[in-house]
Design a protein around this motif. Structure first.
Motif, PDB file in Angstrom:
ATOM      1  N   UNK A  30       5.009  12.598  -9.434  1.00 52.42           N
ATOM      2  CA  UNK A  30       3.640  12.941  -9.864  1.00 52.42           C
ATOM      3  C   UNK A  30       2.670  11.762  -9.805  1.00 52.42           C
ATOM      4  N   UNK A  31       3.185  10.539  -9.749  1.00 54.45           N
ATOM      5  CA  UNK A  31       2.294   9.374  -9.664  1.00 54.45           C
ATOM      6  C   UNK A  31       1.683   9.222  -8.283  1.00 54.45           C
ATOM      7  N   UNK A  32       2.256   9.921  -7.303  1.00 57.82           N
ATOM      8  CA  UNK A  32       1.730   9.859  -5.939  1.00 57.82           C
ATOM      9  C   UNK A  32       0.884  11.103  -5.717  1.00 57.82           C
ATOM     10  N   UNK A  33      -0.404  10.887  -5.508  1.00 61.33           N
ATOM     11  CA  UNK A  33      -1.300  12.007  -5.265  1.00 61.33           C
ATOM     12  C   UNK A  33      -1.430  12.279  -3.776  1.00 61.33           C
ATOM     13  N   UNK A  34      -2.629  12.648  -3.369  1.00 62.60           N
ATOM     14  CA  UNK A  34      -2.908  12.885  -1.957  1.00 62.60           C
ATOM     15  C   UNK A  34      -3.010  11.545  -1.251  1.00 62.60           C
ATOM     16  N   UNK A  35      -2.200  11.371  -0.223  1.00 64.90           N
ATOM     17  CA  UNK A  35      -2.160  10.093   0.491  1.00 64.90           C
ATOM     18  C   UNK A  35      -2.473  10.320   1.958  1.00 64.90           C
ATOM     19  N   UNK A  36      -3.322   9.448   2.501  1.00 66.38           N
ATOM     20  CA  UNK A  36      -3.592   9.417   3.941  1.00 66.38           C
ATOM     21  C   UNK A  36      -2.868   8.218   4.531  1.00 66.38           C
ATOM     22  N   UNK A  37      -2.139   8.446   5.591  1.00 62.27           N
ATOM     23  CA  UNK A  37      -1.506   7.343   6.317  1.00 62.27           C
ATOM     24  C   UNK A  37      -2.503   6.935   7.394  1.00 62.27           C
ATOM     25  N   UNK A  38      -3.161   5.793   7.195  1.00 62.07           N
ATOM     26  CA  UNK A  38      -4.211   5.351   8.104  1.00 62.07           C
ATOM     27  C   UNK A  38      -3.662   4.702   9.369  1.00 62.07           C
ATOM     28  N   UNK A  39      -2.646   3.870   9.205  1.00 57.84           N
ATOM     29  CA  UNK A  39      -2.148   3.124  10.352  1.00 57.84           C
ATOM     30  C   UNK A  39      -0.730   2.653  10.071  1.00 57.84           C
ATOM     31  N   UNK A  40      -0.002   2.411  11.134  1.00 59.18           N
ATOM     32  CA  UNK A  40       1.326   1.809  11.044  1.00 59.18           C
ATOM     33  C   UNK A  40       1.366   0.686  12.067  1.00 59.18           C
ATOM     34  N   UNK A  41       1.755  -0.493  11.617  1.00 60.00           N
ATOM     35  CA  UNK A  41       1.926  -1.637  12.514  1.00 60.00           C
ATOM     36  C   UNK A  41       3.409  -1.970  12.575  1.00 60.00           C
ATOM     37  N   UNK A  42       3.984  -1.840  13.749  1.00 59.09           N
ATOM     38  CA  UNK A  42       5.403  -2.124  13.940  1.00 59.09           C
ATOM     39  C   UNK A  42       5.526  -3.487  14.616  1.00 59.09           C
ATOM     40  N   UNK A  43       6.442  -4.302  14.112  1.00 58.09           N
ATOM     41  CA  UNK A  43       6.655  -5.615  14.715  1.00 58.09           C
ATOM     42  C   UNK A  43       7.213  -5.445  16.131  1.00 58.09           C
ATOM     43  N   UNK A  44       7.051  -6.477  16.934  1.00 54.63           N
ATOM     44  CA  UNK A  44       7.488  -6.392  18.337  1.00 54.63           C
ATOM     45  C   UNK A  44       8.983  -6.150  18.481  1.00 54.63           C
ATOM     46  N   UNK A  45       9.757  -6.677  17.520  1.00 56.50           N
ATOM     47  CA  UNK A  45      11.209  -6.472  17.585  1.00 56.50           C
ATOM     48  C   UNK A  45      11.648  -5.155  16.934  1.00 56.50           C
ATOM     49  N   UNK A  46      10.681  -4.343  16.502  1.00 59.18           N
ATOM     50  CA  UNK A  46      10.919  -3.028  15.898  1.00 59.18           C
ATOM     51  C   UNK A  46      11.774  -3.100  14.632  1.00 59.18           C
ATOM     52  N   UNK A  47      11.731  -4.231  13.926  1.00 57.49           N
ATOM     53  CA  UNK A  47      12.534  -4.397  12.718  1.00 57.49           C
ATOM     54  C   UNK A  47      11.773  -3.982  11.458  1.00 57.49           C
ATOM     55  N   UNK A  48      10.473  -4.225  11.426  1.00 60.80           N
ATOM     56  CA  UNK A  48       9.685  -3.897  10.238  1.00 60.80           C
ATOM     57  C   UNK A  48       8.417  -3.147  10.632  1.00 60.80           C
ATOM     58  N   UNK A  49       7.922  -2.380   9.668  1.00 62.33           N
ATOM     59  CA  UNK A  49       6.680  -1.641   9.885  1.00 62.33           C
ATOM     60  C   UNK A  49       5.833  -1.719   8.625  1.00 62.33           C
ATOM     61  N   UNK A  50       4.577  -2.090   8.787  1.00 63.95           N
ATOM     62  CA  UNK A  50       3.616  -2.049   7.690  1.00 63.95           C
ATOM     63  C   UNK A  50       2.899  -0.710   7.778  1.00 63.95           C
TER      64      UNK A  50
END
Length: 132
Positions: A30-50
C-alpha cells in the motif's frame, strides 16, 4: 542512415515496458501508489540497471522515500519476474531512483508562466500610461 541501437538500449527499452506492467500488477504494497517508469539505464556490461520512476500525484517527501524503499526491497522479486518474461542469460540488478525531472519541469514552467504574466501586466500598464 539508420541509427545504430546497442544491445543495452534494446534491453533497457524492454525492461522499461515490462517493469511498468509488473509494478502495476505484482507490487501490492500500500505504500506504493501509482508509479510511472520514466527511463531505464542499463550498464554496458548488462550487470546493473537504474530504473527512474515518478509517483503520480505525490509531493510528500516521506511517502516518496517510503515508496522508493519498497521498490528497492522488491527489486529481487521484480528481477525474477523479468527473467520469466525477457529471454536473457542474466537480468541486470535493479536500482530504483526517484526521477525529479518532471517536478523540476513543472517548477520551471510555473516560473516561466509567472514571468510572462508579469511582463504582460507591465506592458499593459505602459500602454495605459502612454494614452494619457
Amino acid at each position: 542512415m539508420a541509427r545504430e541501437f546497442h544491445r543495452a538500449d534494446r534491453v533497457a527499452d524492454a525492461m522499461r515496458r515490462e517493469l511498468a506492467q509488473l509494478i502495476q500488477k505484482e507490487v501490492r504494497d500500500p505504500r506504493v501508489g501509482m508509479i510511472n517508469v520514466n527511463d531505464v539505464e542499463v550498464s554496458r556490461d548488462l550487470a546493473t540497471a537504474k530504473v527512474f520512476v515518478t509517483l503520480v500525484g505525490e509531493d510528500d517527501r516521506e511517502k516518496i522515500n517510503a515508496s522508493m524503499t519498497v521498490l528497492n526491497k522488491a527489486a529481487g522479486f521484480l528481477r525474477t519476474q523479468l527473467a520469466r518474461s525477457i529471454q536473457m542469460r542474466s537480468i541486470p540488478r535493479l536500482h530504483f531512483r526517484y526521477d525529479e525531472t518532471s517536478v523540476r519541469g513543472q517548477e520551471l514552467s510555473a516560473l516561466i508562466e509567472k514571468a510572462v504574466n508579469s511582463d504582460r501586466k507591465h506592458n499593459d500598464d505602459d500602454s495605459d500610461s502612454s494614452e494619457d
